[in-house]
Design a protein around this motif. Sequence first.
Motif, short mmCIF file in Angstrom:
data_model
loop_
_atom_site.label_atom_id
_atom_site.label_comp_id
_atom_site.label_asym_id
_atom_site.label_seq_id
_atom_site.Cartn_x
_atom_site.Cartn_y
_atom_site.Cartn_z
N GLU A 31 0.80 -1.22 0.00
CA GLU A 31 0.00 0.00 0.00
C GLU A 31 0.84 1.27 0.00
OE1 GLU A 31 -3.14 0.12 -0.44
OE2 GLU A 31 -3.73 -1.95 -0.07
N THR A 32 2.15 1.17 0.27
CA THR A 32 2.96 2.40 0.36
C THR A 32 4.28 2.29 -0.39
OG1 THR A 32 4.11 1.79 2.42
CG2 THR A 32 1.98 2.90 2.64
N ALA A 80 2.51 0.94 -5.54
CA ALA A 80 1.23 1.35 -4.98
C ALA A 80 0.93 2.81 -5.29
CB ALA A 80 1.22 1.12 -3.47
N LEU A 81 1.94 3.67 -5.19
CA LEU A 81 1.74 5.09 -5.49
C LEU A 81 1.39 5.30 -6.96
CD1 LEU A 81 1.84 8.07 -4.65
CD2 LEU A 81 4.29 8.04 -5.18
N VAL A 88 -1.30 7.82 0.00
CA VAL A 88 -0.18 6.98 0.45
C VAL A 88 0.44 7.55 1.72
CG1 VAL A 88 2.08 6.06 -0.20
CG2 VAL A 88 0.22 6.09 -1.87
N ARG A 101 -1.71 6.35 4.57
CA ARG A 101 -1.47 4.94 4.87
C ARG A 101 -0.16 4.76 5.62
NH1 ARG A 101 -2.65 3.10 -1.29
NH2 ARG A 101 -4.93 3.19 -1.29
#
Length: 407
Positions: free
Chosen positions: A271-272, A276-277, A321, A324
Amino acid sequence: MTQPRTRLDRGRNALGPALELVHTGRAPTRAVLTSELGVTRATAGAVATELESLGLITVDSRPGASAGSQGRPSHRLAVAEDGPVTLATQVHADGYRAALVGLGGRLVATTPACMTVGADPAQVLGEVVAAGAGLLRESGRRCVGAGLAVPSAVAEPEGTALNPLHLDWPVGAPVRDIFRRCLAESGIDVPGFCGNDVNLAALAEHRHGAGRGAAHLLCVATGHRGVGGALVLDGRLHTGSAGLALEVGHVTVDPQGRPCHCGGRGCLDVETDPLALLEAAGRVPGPEPSLLDQAKELVRTACAGPPGEGDAAAREAVGTVIDRLGLGLAGLVNILNPDRIILGGLHGTLLAADPRRLRAVVEERSLWGRSGNIPVLACTLRHNSLVGAAELAWQPVLDDPLAALAP
């Protein structure tokens, strides 16, 4: 009856601690060295002279005092710029690199980055060691050890890469044994060490960078793929009972998020990280440059121009992001209670993009709201995982210089 130690014995016992003080910049003068070691001036002088004779440090011949200072001028100490080096190597999802690293964390020479990593660890490690051997031949410097940084938890004492998730390597690859064999085949007769890349980055930052002076240092970083973490306690890496501690990439930050390699959902790892970005901004990653460079460029795009202008999708993705990441850091703060947090790779870039937002999320989502008092900083060292791999190789010298450098 135990015999009392002589001054010579005390001096020999102080060689390692003295070298580490100079290596980390904490003893710039002989007077400071005397104070830090808790020995007499004569013993500190003998220790400095011995380290100089080993080619590890320099002691200026003309002591001087800074303007306005009082007391006897003191000899300045520094690592020897032409002294021995260690061979540092790193493999990650987008390539590999070798470097020669001197005391003080100084990068003496580096090879160009190779952008292709094959599925056979023996072939890859053979190539990166061969590149390092070329640097050694060109430099003519003495090599005292070699270190390898890999994007995987490294089990101890076996030295196996348990989860090279973003490489096509087999689970449990015996990377340390392969690395040592490659060193021997290249004619590099030195001890070889191996560790997780983020662990080693944290060690390097603690000794030479943004983590210097922290007693409980938490490092969280994302390079080309995935997220890693490390904890340095009182100057030593906390690696757990088998070298597997601080797998922070599998802290959940979105229960409905992307499936993770670990079997969960919405982990920091997926997620980071750079992929993901890019996906959050609706971007399709290209083959070049690296995912990390593409993600950093997206952050620059999001921050370009005045508020309300520019790429709205990029700005929203960056904010998502950051949130998160802040949530994950808050959970780690609740568990570990560090006195400093440092962020590496893309996470350092996100911090620079909106430090107030990230710090606010960490503070709001941690217990007691006390995490606002914890400094959150970006890593500062270039190639910190390489420098950390070198720290592994330097450690035997720091522990006992005379034994490590014996002919």
